[in-house]
Motif scaffolding. Sequence first.
Motif, PDB file in Angstrom:
ATOM      1  N   MET A 124       0.813  -1.215   0.000  1.00 54.28           N
ATOM      2  CA  MET A 124       0.000   0.000   0.000  1.00 54.28           C
ATOM      3  C   MET A 124       0.847   1.266   0.000  1.00 54.28           C
ATOM      4  N   ILE A 125       2.166   1.108   0.042  1.00 59.89           N
ATOM      5  CA  ILE A 125       3.054   2.263  -0.097  1.00 59.89           C
ATOM      6  C   ILE A 125       2.868   2.914  -1.469  1.00 59.89           C
ATOM      7  N   GLY A 126       2.333   2.166  -2.426  1.00 60.91           N
ATOM      8  CA  GLY A 126       2.069   2.707  -3.754  1.00 60.91           C
ATOM      9  C   GLY A 126       0.653   3.202  -3.946  1.00 60.91           C
ATOM     10  N   GLU A 127      -0.119   3.258  -2.840  1.00 63.95           N
ATOM     11  CA  GLU A 127      -1.521   3.708  -2.922  1.00 63.95           C
ATOM     12  C   GLU A 127      -1.576   5.217  -2.709  1.00 63.95           C
ATOM     13  N   PHE A 128      -2.474   5.898  -3.404  1.00 63.16           N
ATOM     14  CA  PHE A 128      -2.502   7.367  -3.444  1.00 63.16           C
ATOM     15  C   PHE A 128      -2.769   8.009  -2.086  1.00 63.16           C
ATOM     16  N   THR A 129      -3.713   7.465  -1.322  1.00 62.33           N
ATOM     17  CA  THR A 129      -4.142   8.126  -0.092  1.00 62.33           C
ATOM     18  C   THR A 129      -3.208   7.853   1.072  1.00 62.33           C
ATOM     19  N   ARG A 130      -3.002   6.572   1.384  1.00 61.51           N
ATOM     20  CA  ARG A 130      -2.213   6.216   2.565  1.00 61.51           C
ATOM     21  C   ARG A 130      -0.736   5.986   2.262  1.00 61.51           C
ATOM     22  N   GLY A 131      -0.414   5.719   1.001  1.00 60.59           N
ATOM     23  CA  GLY A 131       0.968   5.421   0.639  1.00 60.59           C
ATOM     24  C   GLY A 131       1.966   6.500   1.042  1.00 60.59           C
ATOM     25  N   PRO A 132       1.717   7.777   0.710  1.00 60.26           N
ATOM     26  CA  PRO A 132       2.673   8.830   1.078  1.00 60.26           C
ATOM     27  C   PRO A 132       2.908   8.938   2.583  1.00 60.26           C
ATOM     28  N   THR A 133       1.851   8.710   3.367  1.00 60.12           N
ATOM     29  CA  THR A 133       1.998   8.756   4.827  1.00 60.12           C
ATOM     30  C   THR A 133       2.942   7.664   5.295  1.00 60.12           C
ATOM     31  N   THR A 148       3.952  -2.061 -11.459  1.00 62.75           N
ATOM     32  CA  THR A 148       5.080  -1.632 -10.635  1.00 62.75           C
ATOM     33  C   THR A 148       4.566  -0.770  -9.483  1.00 62.75           C
ATOM     34  N   THR A 149       5.120  -0.993  -8.292  1.00 61.35           N
ATOM     35  CA  THR A 149       4.751  -0.166  -7.138  1.00 61.35           C
ATOM     36  C   THR A 149       5.552   1.129  -7.197  1.00 61.35           C
ATOM     37  N   ASN A 150       4.853   2.231  -7.424  1.00 58.30           N
ATOM     38  CA  ASN A 150       5.494   3.535  -7.523  1.00 58.30           C
ATOM     39  C   ASN A 150       5.034   4.455  -6.405  1.00 58.30           C
ATOM     40  N   SER A 151       5.915   5.331  -5.968  1.00 62.57           N
ATOM     41  CA  SER A 151       5.562   6.321  -4.948  1.00 62.57           C
ATOM     42  C   SER A 151       4.496   7.270  -5.486  1.00 62.57           C
ATOM     43  N   LYS A 152       3.520   7.598  -4.629  1.00 62.16           N
ATOM     44  CA  LYS A 152       2.494   8.578  -4.982  1.00 62.16           C
ATOM     45  C   LYS A 152       2.671   9.864  -4.163  1.00 62.16           C
ATOM     46  N   LEU A 153       3.841  10.004  -3.549  1.00 63.71           N
ATOM     47  CA  LEU A 153       4.052  11.131  -2.636  1.00 63.71           C
ATOM     48  C   LEU A 153       3.826  12.475  -3.317  1.00 63.71           C
ATOM     49  N   VAL A 154       4.437  12.691  -4.478  1.00 61.92           N
ATOM     50  CA  VAL A 154       4.310  13.989  -5.133  1.00 61.92           C
ATOM     51  C   VAL A 154       2.982  14.108  -5.873  1.00 61.92           C
ATOM     52  N   ASP A 155       2.395  12.975  -6.251  1.00 65.37           N
ATOM     53  CA  ASP A 155       1.063  13.020  -6.874  1.00 65.37           C
ATOM     54  C   ASP A 155       0.034  13.571  -5.893  1.00 65.37           C
ATOM     55  N   PHE A 176      10.947   7.091  -0.793  1.00 64.36           N
ATOM     56  CA  PHE A 176      10.844   6.173  -1.933  1.00 64.36           C
ATOM     57  C   PHE A 176      10.708   6.970  -3.228  1.00 64.36           C
ATOM     58  N   TYR A 177       9.986   8.082  -3.171  1.00 67.91           N
ATOM     59  CA  TYR A 177       9.844   8.963  -4.338  1.00 67.91           C
ATOM     60  C   TYR A 177      11.223   9.453  -4.790  1.00 67.91           C
ATOM     61  N   GLY A 178      12.005   9.973  -3.832  1.00 64.02           N
ATOM     62  CA  GLY A 178      13.330  10.479  -4.160  1.00 64.02           C
ATOM     63  C   GLY A 178      14.229   9.399  -4.720  1.00 64.02           C
ATOM     64  N   PHE A 179      14.148   8.207  -4.130  1.00 61.10           N
ATOM     65  CA  PHE A 179      14.963   7.082  -4.601  1.00 61.10           C
ATOM     66  C   PHE A 179      14.599   6.722  -6.042  1.00 61.10           C
ATOM     67  N   GLN A 180      13.289   6.640  -6.315  1.00 58.38           N
ATOM     68  CA  GLN A 180      12.863   6.263  -7.665  1.00 58.38           C
ATOM     69  C   GLN A 180      13.263   7.325  -8.690  1.00 58.38           C
ATOM     70  N   MET A 181      13.134   8.591  -8.324  1.00 61.34           N
ATOM     71  CA  MET A 181      13.501   9.666  -9.246  1.00 61.34           C
ATOM     72  C   MET A 181      14.989   9.611  -9.591  1.00 61.34           C
ATOM     73  N   GLN A 182      15.818   9.394  -8.584  1.00 62.13           N
ATOM     74  CA  GLN A 182      17.267   9.424  -8.797  1.00 62.13           C
ATOM     75  C   GLN A 182      17.790   8.172  -9.507  1.00 62.13           C
ATOM     76  N   ASN A 183      17.033   7.076  -9.413  1.00 62.34           N
ATOM     77  CA  ASN A 183      17.502   5.810  -9.978  1.00 62.34           C
ATOM     78  C   ASN A 183      16.773   5.403 -11.253  1.00 62.34           C
ATOM     79  N   ASN A 184      15.901   6.287 -11.740  1.00 58.19           N
ATOM     80  CA  ASN A 184      15.210   6.027 -12.996  1.00 58.19           C
ATOM     81  C   ASN A 184      16.002   6.701 -14.120  1.00 58.19           C
ATOM     82  N   PRO A 185      16.536   5.928 -15.063  1.00 53.43           N
ATOM     83  CA  PRO A 185      17.385   6.510 -16.114  1.00 53.43           C
ATOM     84  C   PRO A 185      16.740   7.668 -16.857  1.00 53.43           C
TER      85      PRO A 185
END
Length: 689
Positions: A137-146, A400-407, A439-448
């Motif tokens: 659920m870390i990739g879910e829009f509502t509770r994931g960012p928390t 793929t489980t993606n961060s929704k923090l900035v969304d 997780f958002y920062g990690f994905q951004m920095q490690n996505n080519p």
Amino acid sequence: MENIPSDIKEIINDAYPYIKEFNPAQKAVIESGYLENNENYIICIPTASGKTVLGVMAALQTILDGGKAVYLAPLLSIQNEKVKEFKKFEENDISVGKYPSNCDLSVMVFESFDRLTRLSWNHLREVDTLIIDEFHMIGEFTRGPTLEAAITRAKIINPSIRIISLSATLKNIEEIEEWMDGTCIEHDYRPVPLNKEVLDIEMLGTKNKNDAIVKILDKVISDDAQALSFVSTRRFTESLATHIAKKISKKITKEQRETFKEVSEKLLEVPKKKGSLATSTCLKLAECAEKGVVFHHAGLFNEQKEIIEDEFRKGNILMITATPSLMYGVNLPSKYVIIRDYTRWTSNGPQSIPVFDYEQMSGRAGRPQFDNVGYSYLIAKTFDEAYDLQERYVEGDIETTNSKLVDNKDAVYKQIIAQIDSGLSKDIDELKEFFEKTFYGFQMQNNPSMSLFAADSLQWELESSLEFLLKNDIINATPGGFRTTEFGKLIARSDYAVKTAVKIKEYLSHIDSFNNSELIYALSQTPDMPLISFKGRKSKDPTREKLSKEGLFAVNIGNEEATTVSLIEWINERTEYEIEVAYHVYSASTRRSAYEASRLVKFVKETLEVLEDYRFLKDCDYLSARLYYGVKEDIIPLVVSVKRLGRKRARDLVRTFGNNLASVPEKELQKIDGIGPKLAANIKKFVEN
């Protein structure tokens, strides 16, 4: 169990006597050195494969070594279920509760743990092991960012904390493994094999999907089993249950009919105990229950949902028709799962559900300890559609489980406030440093394709968010860096969305007098108010007329307006039955909305105090109490002071004896229905004091 320490083995045997030996998935985890080392773990094994017990073993080891453990659950319903399950450990002198300050093993929801990381660092530093259930659920829009921000902050404040993440399905394991700095153990063993199929109505020889489900239910009945059926809306749960109940009426045995009748009567008792006639929804539910079929959605009384869940576990219900929210709720496995609807209505129209959700719903099929196989059926209209669905869902890969923090912009605001208020970040560079660790920062920095723009993108997100927070007087820029204002501190210490707080502040800045109805309407338009929804497509004119009488005018009539009129009627002592009949709404959820509205009004009062506006503090106290108890102003003292009196008996007292109860003997008080000797004595004690 030969591979685990004897003291842990003894506790597991006491709490889970049905576990004679560990299954292959559990053995793979244990044999990896799980209990010997202190590494972070991501345990990814199918639903019903025993993830909870694995998490529990790590917690027990920590506690037996003198430490503390926290078990995170995504929902209150799961939290309550786990507390009840873990209470068995208290027989072995392990205290269980909901907060780490007063127990060895605490079960918390994501939001509560996030608050711990923001406000209670001393207690956070006492936590040695953190187990995260439903980690996907870390990739879910509502509770994931928390969850994501709480994990990040916990690792900063308590670097030695061990994190165990439990999940049924994850695709980008290596990425998550690297971010969590952990070891992933993945296994496909499922104790109850799952047979997944796509069936079309042509194949089943029926004209529509509902009749196809009836045909499948014939198989369920002959198999002496139970079924869950998932549809997309509340209205569909009711129409499907009603349709099936009529079709299977003649297939029920006399013994079953008697059992189902008892369930039906229990469901009808709920509104009666609350002082309301049964609503049409309750009557429909009870009528379906008499045939062994029920519907389950957010428009029912909480007690009715609990009865449905308990009776289903006991085998006293053949089928539950439910909205997809049940896939994340309490543990309700059944031998058969039928997914009728694979689309959901969104703001962009109907959209196909993700493969992930299909897997979650299908995963409910097959009950460990009861079934040797589970069946999941996805229903299609045509052969061609069935072929497409087979390819997409049964044979397709999960997303793929993606961060929704900035969304989730409000989540960004909230985390910036948390960082500044806690003193962890005082300028934009320190904020960037925190967000880069998420997780958002990690994905951004490690996505080519994104890494070249990651820094600029994050800079822009933070600058625009800081501009919003400065503009709304939530933070200040000082020579020593950013600081939260008193208003910002209030937000930081609450669980409310930043948009809720800003809307309340804006509303308060424009009023010259206090108006209950106006405030209720304003609160109903915030993201933190649980909304009461309309039933079907019946006329909304009564809602418009009621709003007009209250001096409120709305162009469009939706659930916000339904909630407003329901709560206005609630504080004027209308029952759920009366509210439903008048406005065609799911009135059973009125009490939950009223409770949350009562809390929001307290937040309104706190906002007024922060703004140093003391004109309406008493008005807030009265409205908060009226919402909580559902009463008019005159009996607030009575319901507040006399526990378990309730609004109906309080009103009956005043209606019978008037406002002066001092001269009324206790015997006379007991003539009111529901008032016994003890309650009468408490009433007299209140009156005399």
